[in-house]
Every structure is written in structure tokens, then in C-alpha cells.
Enzyme design. Structure first.
Site, short mmCIF file in Angstrom:
data_model
loop_
_atom_site.label_atom_id
_atom_site.label_comp_id
_atom_site.label_asym_id
_atom_site.label_seq_id
_atom_site.Cartn_x
_atom_site.Cartn_y
_atom_site.Cartn_z
N ASP A 132 0.84 -1.20 0.00
CA ASP A 132 0.00 0.00 0.00
C ASP A 132 0.88 1.26 0.00
O ASP A 132 1.89 1.33 0.72
CB ASP A 132 -0.87 -0.03 1.27
CG ASP A 132 -1.95 1.03 1.28
OD1 ASP A 132 -2.80 1.02 0.38
OD2 ASP A 132 -1.95 1.87 2.20
N GLU B 114 1.51 -0.53 -4.95
CA GLU B 114 0.61 0.57 -5.28
C GLU B 114 1.50 1.80 -5.39
O GLU B 114 1.86 2.42 -4.39
CB GLU B 114 -0.45 0.77 -4.18
CG GLU B 114 -1.47 1.81 -4.59
CD GLU B 114 -2.18 2.50 -3.44
OE1 GLU B 114 -3.29 2.96 -3.64
OE2 GLU B 114 -1.60 2.62 -2.33
C1 NOJ Z 1 -4.63 2.90 -0.77
C2 NOJ Z 1 -5.79 2.03 -0.47
O1 NOJ Z 1 -6.17 1.34 -1.63
C3 NOJ Z 1 -6.88 2.94 0.06
O2 NOJ Z 1 -8.12 2.29 0.17
C4 NOJ Z 1 -6.43 3.51 1.37
O3 NOJ Z 1 -7.38 4.44 1.85
C5 NOJ Z 1 -5.09 4.23 1.24
N1 NOJ Z 1 -4.14 3.48 0.44
C6 NOJ Z 1 -4.47 4.44 2.59
O4 NOJ Z 1 -4.03 3.23 3.14
#
Ligand code: NOJ
Length: 537
Positions: A216, A275
């Protein structure tokens, strides 16, 4: 433990893998509390396997106060009772492997929950203590007792990225950094103890047998030294205008090099998918051969129904692939984005047919792809009633991601839970719109022309084409948008994907049309808002 066989791509299965994203709280409820859980997912795993995907990515189910639906983790090595137990997870993992599905979990290393024991200890400790050094806990510019936060950074969810560590204290006036909600304090990755802690977390899940991890906010772990003001505070960290002060620091790459060595030390090697919400040429640096395996193609994930934009982004991604070696990782939807049925609809009611074409195109592109639960049954974005919205972004900035997170309808009836929960009187955590029985898995199973059946056919064909060598894990992507609105991505001289994005039917490039999202016209043309796979082998 049984392991899925490696795909045609050999041990580098991830290069061509199609992964189904499960958002556990909205996938299937096993215990009747209206929230999806591991028991529900276990029961529905055969459905996922029946699609022909290579694995699942599970968004967080670890213990969490659920301020950001699990992206606020208070214990990285457990299962929140809301979702089940660790024993159920082990059972799920073993069953997935038996069904030939790999399992990728989410790890959230940029921030934790304000309920994480380390943060609680930091709050209780004195300014300047080693406990506080695990996080970004700072004085304001005018000294500890002054009123301003340490810098101008804004939270992705709106408002300042800083909150007082002890709002009621007269003497402790320090601030802590949270790029997201105040319930999500950012770890201080400049402190080596944080890296050591996370290596333990990775080992914990790798030792249990998980096949990979989705990282993440992977680009933001390190902030610029000294936490200087951001050039464009309103953009913070997410999106292409991400500030150079807040994310994409060179130091973060050493973390992924260490994690890659760790992932490679397992047999079979584990996989890392990031991500990385940056422009393609920056994001691709995270997938250099000794770093992560995949990084989601974010520019693509937010694209509209626009052939020139697809061709431009596709070309950028292919350039980045040639420079760094890793293929793009495609997704058009996830739990943070507006569903494509809605996003591709410009008011003409063409959203469903376009979303279906977009999905078929995605599955023909070179590289890995992710399907978000519900995409295979054409779920649209829902305008969730304001009082039911749960996304912290809604309260802080008026933007709600809840519309893409509505529970999956499994059966045509009864209205209310549509088979999401085992009992008819259960109330789903977000309301399922009354007409959704017609979009349920049951309804789509009965309709041979549904997107669900198209996805199965596409994945079946994709597998055979890889086995026959028509598709290769090392294919590139030569993109072009023609004047008539036809978008083309040529993977090689053997195979291309075409999407008719204009207003009139179009003639396809020469070759055999082996799959199309809509029937061709009587003249053999591809109708508007349709995609086709063309084979020249
Ligand atoms: C990306 C995640 O996909 C999202 O849902 C989240 O709010 C943020 N990162 C923070 O962790």
C-alpha cells in the site's frame, strides 16, 4: 502444501497472471452480521476459481479499528474478529492453493492505526524518546508550545496532515504526521527499527505460505529529509502531481531491494506488487529487476473512454517496460476508483457495453491484470445515501469511495442482501440497491451472453494462447489511435487488441477475430464501444 502449477510463463507466473481483487467486507458474509468475512470468501472460492484467474488479492483483514476499512492496521500479524480467525485464514490459503489460486495479501507499511501498540507507546512516551522516533512526531515551527503544525502538508483525505499527539495536554504540544486520516499515523522509515519490524511482518505471512504481497502507498514510505513544505500542498502524495517533498524518495528503493531478496529466499519465490501512484516513468523504477515484480499502472486505471488517452498511456507504459524490464500491471477498477460502468458513461447510456469492452481489452494486453470483484457482473458505481457512507474521505473532503464498495449481489432474490449474507434479514454494511438482483452472479450465470461468461471465455483463451506461444510474457505493446476512433495495441505480429471507441462501426486490422465483446455488424465491422482480439498466427 499443494501449490498451483506454474503457468506457461514458467516460474515467473506473475508476468502474465490475472488476479481477482477481493474486498473482503463486501465479497461474501459467512456469519450473518452484514459484513463480508473469511468464512464467506472460503465458501465462494470455487466461484473465483471458475473464472479462470490465477489468484486473488485480498485487501486488509488484519486487526483494525476500521477507520479506513482496514487500511489502519493495529496488528499486522493477525485477523480481525470481524473477518474471522488466523485458523480460518490458514484454511482459506490451503483451499485456494488446492483450487489452483495464488493468494496475495495487502501490507500497509506507510502508516498503521493510532491504536497500534507502538503508536500508543509513543503517545505515552516523552518528546524525543526512542518510542516517538518510530513515527514522525515533531514540534511546530515556533517551538513545542506554538500553534502551527510542522509544515504545510495536507492529508490525502482532506485537512492538515498533522494532528496534535496529545490534544488535551498543556505541556505536550507535539504533532504527528498522517498522510491519510488522523487514525493512520505515518511510520518514520528513516528509523531502521521500522524496517526491521516490517521484515518480521513479511516473514510472518511468507512463512504461512502466502504467494505475494501488495504494498500500500509503496512510493511514500520515505519523506524528504527535514520534512520541508510541499510545493503544491493540495496534491500531497497521491496522483500524478505528487509532491517531491512527500514521496518517491530515492531511499525507498533500498527497502524494496531488501524485500525482493527476502521474497526470493522462499521457494517458490514470493511476489511483490506495489501501489505506486506515480507517472509511468517514475513508477517503473519500482519494478527494476531487483525490486518489486509489479506496480499497478495508475494512469491507466483512471483513464476515460478516450482512444488518444489510452494510446498515449499505453505507449508511456511500454517505454517504461523497455527501460526497466517489468511488464505493466493493468487494472481499470479497484475499491478506490469509480466503477467503469459509470466512469465510461458520458450520459449516452453506453457505460455497460463500454465497461465490458474495456475489460476484454484489459485481459488481452501484455502483462498482468487485476479484475475487481463485481467488474465481471457489470456493477455500476452506487450513489450511497449520505447517512450510510463510511469512507473517512467523505467526512474529511466530501469525496466518497463507498460507491465502488457496495456488497456483491449473489442471488436474484431476496432484495436486501441478495445472497450476500446467509440469512435474509441480515443488513449489509452498505445498502445494496433494490434492482441489483438482475446483476447478481446468479442472474449473470443464467445469461450465456453476460460479461461473466465473456470473462471465463477470455481467460480460457488467454491461457491456451500462452500455451501455444501466440502470447508471450515478453510481448510489448505498440499502441495507436486511428482517426475513426479505433484503438489498437499490437502485442506482436501474432496478436492485437482493438477497441472501437468512435461513433461508427470500424474495420479491424487484418487477422482472425477470435473474441469480441459485441457481435460484429453484418458487414463484419466492429460496432462502437466493442473490443476484439485479433490473431494472425
Ligand atoms: C490505498 C488504499 O487502496 C486505500 O483504500 C487507502 O485508503 C489508502 N491506500 C491508505 O491506506
Amino acid at each position: 502444501m499443494t501449490r498451483p502449477p506454474d503457468a506457461a510463463s514458467g516460474t515467473e507466473w506473475w508476468r502474465t497472471a490475472v488476479i481477482y481483487q477481493v474486498y473482503p467486507r463486501s465479497f461474501a458474509d459467512g456469519d450473518g452480521d452484514g459484513v463480508g468475512d473469511l468464512a464467506g470468501l472460503l465458501r465462494r472460492l470455487p466461484y473465483i476459481a471458475s473464472l479462470g484467474v490465477d489468484g486473488i488479492w485480498l485487501t486488509p483483514f488484519q486487526p483494525s479499528p476500521q477507520v479506513d476499512q482496514g487500511y489502519d492496521v493495529s496488528d499486522y500479524c493477525g485477523v480481525d474478529p470481524l473477518f474471522g480467525t488466523l485458523a480460518q485464514f490458514d484454511d482459506l490459503l490451503a483451499t485456494a492453493h488446492t483450487l489452483g489460486l495464488r493468494v496475495i495479501l495487502d501490507v500497509v507499511p506507510n502508516h498503521c492505526s493510532s491504536e497500534h501498540p507502538f503508536f500508543r507507546t509513543a503517545v505515552a512516551a516523552a518528546p524525543g524518546s526512542p518510542e516517538r522516533a518510530m513515527f514522525h512526531i515533531e514540534d511546530g515551527p515556533g517551538g513545542a508550545l506554538e500553534g502551527d503544525p510542522p509544515n504545510n502538508w495536507r492529508s490525502v483525505f482532506g485537512g492538515s496532515a498533522w494532528s496534535r499527539i496529545a490534544p488535551d495536554s498543556e505541556t505536550d504540544r507535539q504533532w504527528y504526521l498522517h498522510l491519510f486520516s488522523p487514525g493512520q499515523p505515518d511510520w518514520n522509515w528513516r528509523n531502521p527499527a521500522v524496517g526491521e519490524y516490517f521484515e518480521g511482518v513479511l516473514r510472518f505471512w511468507f512463512d504461512r505460505g502466502v504467494d505475494g504481497l501488495r504494498i500500500d502507498v509503496a512510493h511514500a514510505l520515505f519523506k524528504a529529509e527535514g520534512l520541508p513544505d510541499a510545493d503544491r500542498p493540495e496534491d500531497v502524495v497521491d496522483g500524478l502531481r505528487s509532491n517531491p517533498q512527500v514521496s518517491d524518495q530515492e531511499e525507498v528503493h533500498a527497502v524494496y531491494r531488501r524485500w525482493r531478496r527476502l521474497a526470493d529466499s522462499y521457494s517458490p519465490a514470493r511476489v511483490l506488487v506495489g501501489e505506486v501512484n506515480l507517472a509511468p516513468h517514475r513508477a517503473a523504477r519500482y519494478t527494476r529487476p531487483d525490486e518489486m515484480h509489479q506496480a499497478f499502472a495508475f494512469t491507466f486505471a483512471t483513464v476515460g473512454w478516450d482512444p488518444a488517452a489510452w494510446a498515449r498511456i499505453g505507449t508511456e507504459l511500454d517505454t517504461a517496460r523497455r527501460e526497466h524490464g517489468a511488464p505493466p500491471t493493468w487494472a481499470l477498477e479497484n475499491h478506490d476508483l469509480v466503477r467503469t460502468v459509470t466512469r465510461f458513461d458520458d450520459g449516452g447510456g453506453r457505460g455497460v457495453v463500454r465497461a465490458r469492452a474495456g475489460l476484454l481489452a484489459l485481459l488481452g494486453l501484455p502483462g498482468g491484470a487485476y479484475i475487481y470483484q463485481g467488474q465481471e457482473v457489470d456493477l455500476p458505481e452506487v450513489d450511497v445515501p449520505a447517512e450510510a457512507r463510511a469512507d473517512p474521505m467523505w467526512t474529511r473532503s466530501g469525496v466518497s469511495r463507498d460507491g465502488a464498495r457496495v456488497p456483491l449481489p449473489w442471488t436474484i432474490a431476496p432484495a436486501g442482501s441478495f445472497g450476500f449474507s446467509p440469512t435474509d434479514d441480515a443488513v449489509p454494511w452498505l445498502p445494496i440497491p433494490p434492482g441489483w438482483g438482475s446483476m447478481s452472479v446468479e442472474a449473470r450465470e443464467r445469461d450465456a451472453a453476460s460479461t461473466l461468461h465473456l470473462v471465463r471465455a477470455a481467460l480460457d483463451l488467454r491461457r491456451s494462447l500462452h500455451e501455444e506461444g501466440v502470447l508471450s510474457p515478453h510481448d510489448g505493446g505498440m499502441w495507436r489511435a486511428e482517426d475513426n476512433g479505433l484503438l489498437v495495441c499490437e502485442r506482436s505480429e501474432l496478436f492485437l487488441v482493438a477497441v472501437a471507441m468512435g461513433d461508427a462501426p470500424v474495420r479491424l486490422p487484418e487477422g482472425r477475430i477470435i473474441l469480441a465483446s459485441s457481435a460484429l455488424t453484418t458487414e463484419g465491422l466492429l460496432p462502437p464501444d466493442a473490443a476484439a482480439w485479433v490473431c494472425r498466427a
